[in-house]
Design a protein around this motif. Structure first.
Motif, PDB file in Angstrom:
ATOM      1  N   SER A  90      37.584   5.609 -23.108  1.00  0.00           N
ATOM      2  CA  SER A  90      38.227   5.220 -21.855  1.00  0.00           C
ATOM      3  C   SER A  90      38.970   3.898 -22.033  1.00  0.00           C
ATOM      4  CB  SER A  90      37.188   5.100 -20.737  1.00  0.00           C
ATOM      5  OG  SER A  90      36.180   4.186 -21.082  1.00  0.00           O
ATOM      6  N   GLY A  91      39.949   3.673 -21.171  1.00  0.00           N
ATOM      7  CA  GLY A  91      40.804   2.483 -21.277  1.00  0.00           C
ATOM      8  C   GLY A  91      42.224   2.897 -21.591  1.00  0.00           C
ATOM      9  N   LYS A  92      43.069   1.935 -21.895  1.00  0.00           N
ATOM     10  CA  LYS A  92      44.471   2.260 -22.184  1.00  0.00           C
ATOM     11  C   LYS A  92      44.614   2.805 -23.595  1.00  0.00           C
ATOM     12  CE  LYS A  92      46.953  -0.567 -18.874  1.00  0.00           C
ATOM     13  NZ  LYS A  92      48.094  -1.475 -18.649  1.00  0.00           N
ATOM     14  N   TYR A 108      51.734   4.219 -22.935  1.00  0.00           N
ATOM     15  CA  TYR A 108      50.296   4.035 -22.808  1.00  0.00           C
ATOM     16  C   TYR A 108      49.814   4.586 -21.468  1.00  0.00           C
ATOM     17  CZ  TYR A 108      50.324   1.057 -26.941  1.00  0.00           C
ATOM     18  OH  TYR A 108      50.459   0.595 -28.228  1.00  0.00           O
ATOM     19  N   GLU A 134      46.210   5.332 -18.878  1.00  0.00           N
ATOM     20  CA  GLU A 134      44.832   4.935 -18.600  1.00  0.00           C
ATOM     21  C   GLU A 134      43.935   6.160 -18.727  1.00  0.00           C
ATOM     22  OE1 GLU A 134      41.895   2.089 -17.681  1.00  0.00           O
ATOM     23  OE2 GLU A 134      44.050   1.779 -17.943  1.00  0.00           O
ATOM     24  N   LYS A 170      40.348   7.774 -18.304  1.00  0.00           N
ATOM     25  CA  LYS A 170      39.121   7.535 -17.535  1.00  0.00           C
ATOM     26  C   LYS A 170      38.105   8.639 -17.809  1.00  0.00           C
ATOM     27  CE  LYS A 170      41.556   5.118 -13.811  1.00  0.00           C
ATOM     28  NZ  LYS A 170      41.850   5.075 -12.360  1.00  0.00           N
TER      29      LYS A 170
END
Length: 351
Positions: free
Chosen positions: A193-195, A204, A206, A208
């Motif tokens: 998870s994250g960019k 890029y 996100e 989740k």
């Protein structure tokens, strides 16, 4: 590869915050996760992180720092490693091997031509997980105090089994196969998870975590687990990679809902027997009764071994000592808090 059920799970999957899993155990498909680290944790030119001896360290970097972050969220991870794969998977394993060999050739060509985008793409596609990397991964996790389970067969099947007998709250993998193996809940993106950069694009997004509950999925589709397995067989699994030519997931869903199973669809002429070049019952059995065992390993967090972590990461693989020491302090605090949250979560069920 895994089974591509994306189109028919879209309506039941939902985003889940890591805090929603606080105090809960998650059985994680270790190989799947390590491959994600090897693919995602890269140098600017797309090549993996390496130490002074040229040995890849991306997997160790991901396992150490990302696992700490997971525990800091209050989650208790259980990493489940593959044993011997079923014989039926040999074709898929050979296909992956050929694909990596082809990617390696294209990578060398891209390096000679200085094609940055191509280097990154083929460097990721050529990634391999060696026995040495697997053993070091287990050693690091054990030193960190993280539960490690050795599966007799496929790690994903074992992780799903651990969840199905309520020894974990959910199974974690990027593949949907966990649902076929009987996981009550599947969590995706927990370790990535994250960019993240989209493949071959300077974009890029996100990423989740996602939750898919098997009971909700089956109810929504109006089928049972065996029928979900038949849908997977029609579109292609690791045991029959090509599936049935011309049948996608939505068509497979329609066929199985109408005829209940593949054999009936063949009998009624919906599917031509000549297109079936695999043993339906054998593949179905591999999902319904995979080779699994009730874990005898500890499934609790333990105190970390600072000396072994330093020895493996800093002395053996040139990790920055200050960063590792900082990580160890975070880990010690996170383990203490996660164990406290788990204990409280367990007590809450009685009130």
């Amino acid at each position: 590869m895994g089974v591509d059920l994306g189109e028919i799970v879209e309506d039941v999957k939902r985003e889940i915050n890591l805090n929603e899993m606080k105090g809960k155990k998650i059985s994680i498909d270790a190989y799947n996760t390590i491959y994600q680290f090897l693919a995602a944790i890269r140098q600017p030119d797309g090549t993996p992180l390496i130490d002074s001896k040229g040995r890849i360290t991306s997997h160790l970097n991901g396992l150490f720092y990302r696992t700490i972050s997971i525990i800091e969220s209050g989650i208790i991870p259980i990493f489940v490693f593959d044993g011997k794969p079923p014989e039926k998977k040999s074709e898929e394993i050979e296909r992956r091997k050929r694909a990596k060999e082809e990617a390696e050739k294209k990578l060398e060509k891209a390096k000679l031509e200085g094609e940055y985008r191509e280097i990154r793409k083929y460097a990721q596609a050529a990634v391999r997980l060696s026995n040495e990397m697997v053993e070091e991964s287990k050693k690091l996790l054990d030193a960190m105090g993280i539960p490690v389970v050795q599966a007799p067969g496929e790690g994903e099947a074992e992780a799903a089994y651990i969840n199905s007998i309520d020894l974990s709250w959910a199974a974690a993998s990027q593949d949907y196969d966990s649902l076929l193996f009987g996981a009550k809940r599947l969590v995706r993106n927990i370790t990535i998870s994250g960019k993240r950069k989209l493949p071959n694009k300077d974009v890029y997004v996100e990423i989740k975590p996602e939750l898919i509950e098997l009971e909700s999925l089956l109810k929504k589709l109006g089928i049972n687990r065996e029928q979900l397995i038949d849908i997977a067989i029609l579109i292609g699994t690791d045991y029959n990679p090509d599936g049935v030519k011309g049948i996608g997931v939505k068509t497979a869903l329609r066929i199985i809902k109408k005829y209940n199973n593949i054999e009936n669809a063949i009998e009624k002429g919906e599917i031509q027997l000549s297109k079936i070049n695999f043993d339906i019952r054998e593949i179905r059995k591999l999902f319904i009764t995979p080779e699994v065992k009730k874990p005898t390993e500890r499934l609790e967090l333990a105190e970390c071994n600072e000396r072994e972590i330093i020895e493996l990461l800093v002395k053996n693989h040139d990790f920055n000592e200050d960063r590792v020491n900082n990580g160890i302090e975070r880990l010690k605090k996170a383990i203490k808090e996660a164990k406290s949250v788990e204990k409280q979560t367990g007590l809450d069920q009685w009130f």
